[in-house]
Design a protein around this motif. Structure first.
Motif, mmCIF file in Angstrom:
data_model
loop_
_atom_site.group_PDB
_atom_site.id
_atom_site.type_symbol
_atom_site.label_atom_id
_atom_site.label_comp_id
_atom_site.label_asym_id
_atom_site.label_seq_id
_atom_site.Cartn_x
_atom_site.Cartn_y
_atom_site.Cartn_z
ATOM 1 N N GLY A 163 0.827 -0.972 -0.142
ATOM 2 C CA GLY A 163 -0.072 -0.134 -0.555
ATOM 3 C C GLY A 163 0.800 1.534 -0.141
ATOM 4 O O GLY A 163 1.392 1.154 1.070
ATOM 5 N N PHE A 164 0.533 2.041 -1.371
ATOM 6 C CA PHE A 164 0.771 3.763 -1.106
ATOM 7 C C PHE A 164 -0.015 4.435 -0.616
ATOM 8 O O PHE A 164 -0.811 4.627 -1.239
ATOM 9 C CB PHE A 164 2.028 3.602 -2.125
ATOM 10 N N LEU A 165 0.554 5.243 1.019
ATOM 11 C CA LEU A 165 -0.232 6.861 0.901
ATOM 12 C C LEU A 165 0.431 7.023 1.200
ATOM 13 O O LEU A 165 1.173 7.084 1.736
ATOM 14 C CB LEU A 165 -0.986 5.226 2.480
ATOM 15 N N GLY A 166 -0.813 8.126 0.865
ATOM 16 C CA GLY A 166 0.081 9.528 1.000
ATOM 17 C C GLY A 166 -1.343 10.861 1.250
ATOM 18 O O GLY A 166 -1.655 10.657 0.403
ATOM 19 N N PRO A 167 -1.089 12.153 1.938
ATOM 20 C CA PRO A 167 -2.525 12.888 1.565
ATOM 21 C C PRO A 167 -2.323 13.818 0.350
ATOM 22 O O PRO A 167 -1.660 13.410 -0.209
ATOM 23 C CB PRO A 167 -2.151 14.365 2.417
ATOM 24 N N ASN A 168 -2.868 14.160 -0.459
ATOM 25 C CA ASN A 168 -3.171 14.848 -1.370
ATOM 26 C C ASN A 168 -1.669 15.882 -1.563
ATOM 27 O O ASN A 168 -1.477 16.524 -0.949
ATOM 28 C CB ASN A 168 -4.196 16.401 -1.861
ATOM 29 N N GLY A 169 -0.614 16.026 -2.383
ATOM 30 C CA GLY A 169 0.380 16.254 -3.560
ATOM 31 C C GLY A 169 0.930 15.267 -2.064
ATOM 32 O O GLY A 169 2.150 16.468 -2.512
ATOM 33 N N ALA A 170 0.903 14.248 -2.005
ATOM 34 C CA ALA A 170 2.433 13.993 -0.800
ATOM 35 C C ALA A 170 3.862 13.704 -1.769
ATOM 36 O O ALA A 170 4.885 13.524 -1.294
ATOM 37 C CB ALA A 170 1.602 12.675 0.344
#
Length: 327
Positions: free
Chosen positions: A55-62
């Motif tokens: 899983g590759f996660l991050g907020p918008n613009g990360a």
């Protein structure tokens, strides 16, 4: 968009001495991408091994999309390098990119054609795909029974699975999926979850970028969380959500049990969660000792399990995000 890698006639061979069982399928080394004064990706390093559902996660613009585009060879890094199956992407692009399949955003499909004919059409562009391979893929993605139907009659989930089928035509070792469950109903999400597990069971490595944290928790074996272009956490899902020695106990008269537990040295930080379950440490850290203590005090647990953390809360803490918006 379904990513279509360049076609090469040769069959990929792993580097001599590399064990396929523990091989690093994707290795990102100190990767950075800068646009003017803005650092979109900052010194990012990741390793994905065979069979991982990552899983590759991050907020918008990360920086997730930028990273994925660099892995697909669509953007040139400012610094750092990418290795796919032990080969450097920059110098061995023609060799390694055919070993990567990707579905980015909504799949581009021929709606007036059948599912099978879509695969044949794309296969011809890639240099030809055998009838047997198409049969295998249709079975794998669960579309064998609908392969002759026009794609315009497919549900959104079926179209997503057909998009993934296209990405699998060249039997890639690495599959990159950007929001594979986007817009799907609950049944479609379950179908997508099952498909990810089938791909992993076949030995394929899957990189998933998703905003559905509950799905990530159920599908992925490992996860990386990035914020402002930098890695903030990489670990297994199990380690990420594991509680710190606490137990969750469902029982009657939870408030009275809480008062008793708080009087114990090991339970002075006990509390009730949102569902009214008792969250507490245990005597000597052992669940059986906690169960015995409660039973002897007249509080018989209905259930007693190791407490786990909520992935969404962990994500918000790690990324310091207030909105919880993940992209």
């Amino acid at each position: 968009m379904v990513y279509r890698p360049p076609t090469v006639p040769e069959t990929y061979t792993a580097p001599t001495g590399t064990s396929r069982s523990d091989e690093a399928v994707l290795r990102i080394n100190n990767l950075s991408k800068q646009y003017g004064q803005r650092m979109a990706v900052n010194n990012l390093s990741l390793v994905l091994r065979k069979g991982d559902i990552f899983g590759f996660l991050g907020p918008n613009g990360a920086g997730k999309t930028t990273t994925i585009r660099m892995v697909l060879g669509l953007i040139t890094p400012t610094s750092g390098d990418i290795q796919i199956l032990g080969q450097n992407l920059a110098s061995q692009r023609g060799k390694v990119l055919p070993r990567v399949g990707a579905l980015i955003e909504t799949p581009a499909l021929y709606l007036y054609m059948s599912g099978r004919d879509n695969l044949r059409a794309v296969g011809s562009v890639l240099g030809g795909v055998s009838r047997q391979r198409i049969d295998e893929i249709l079975e794998l993605v669960g579309l064998a029974s609908r392969q002759k139907d026009r794609v315009r009659t497919y549900s959104l989930g079926m179209k997503q699975r057909l998009g993934i089928a296209i990405s699998l035509l060249q039997d890639p070792d690495l599959v990159i999926l950007d929001e594979p469950a986007n817009g799907l109903d609950p049944a479609g999400i379950v179908e997508m979850r099952d498909l990810m597990h089938r791909l992993s069971a076949e030995g394929k490595t899957v990189l998933i970028s998703s905003h559905l944290l509950t799905e990530v928790q159920q599908i992925c074996s490992r996860v990386a969380i990035i914020a402002q272009g930098s890695l903030v956490k990489e670990t297994t899902i199990e380690n990420l959500v594991r509680g710190e020695g606490e137990f969750s106990v469902h029982l009657e008269r939870a408030q009275q049990a809480l008062q008793l537990v708080r009087q114990q040295a090991w339970g002075n930080e006990a509390h009730l969660d949102e569902e009214g379950a008792l969250i507490t440490m245990a005597p000597d850290g052992l669940g059986r000792n906690l169960n015995l203590f409660l039973v002897q005090a007249g509080f018989v647990p209905d259930t007693l399990t190791a407490a786990t953390k909520d992935l969404e809360k962990i994500f918000l803490e790690l990324t310091h995000s207030d909105s919880g918006e993940v992209h």
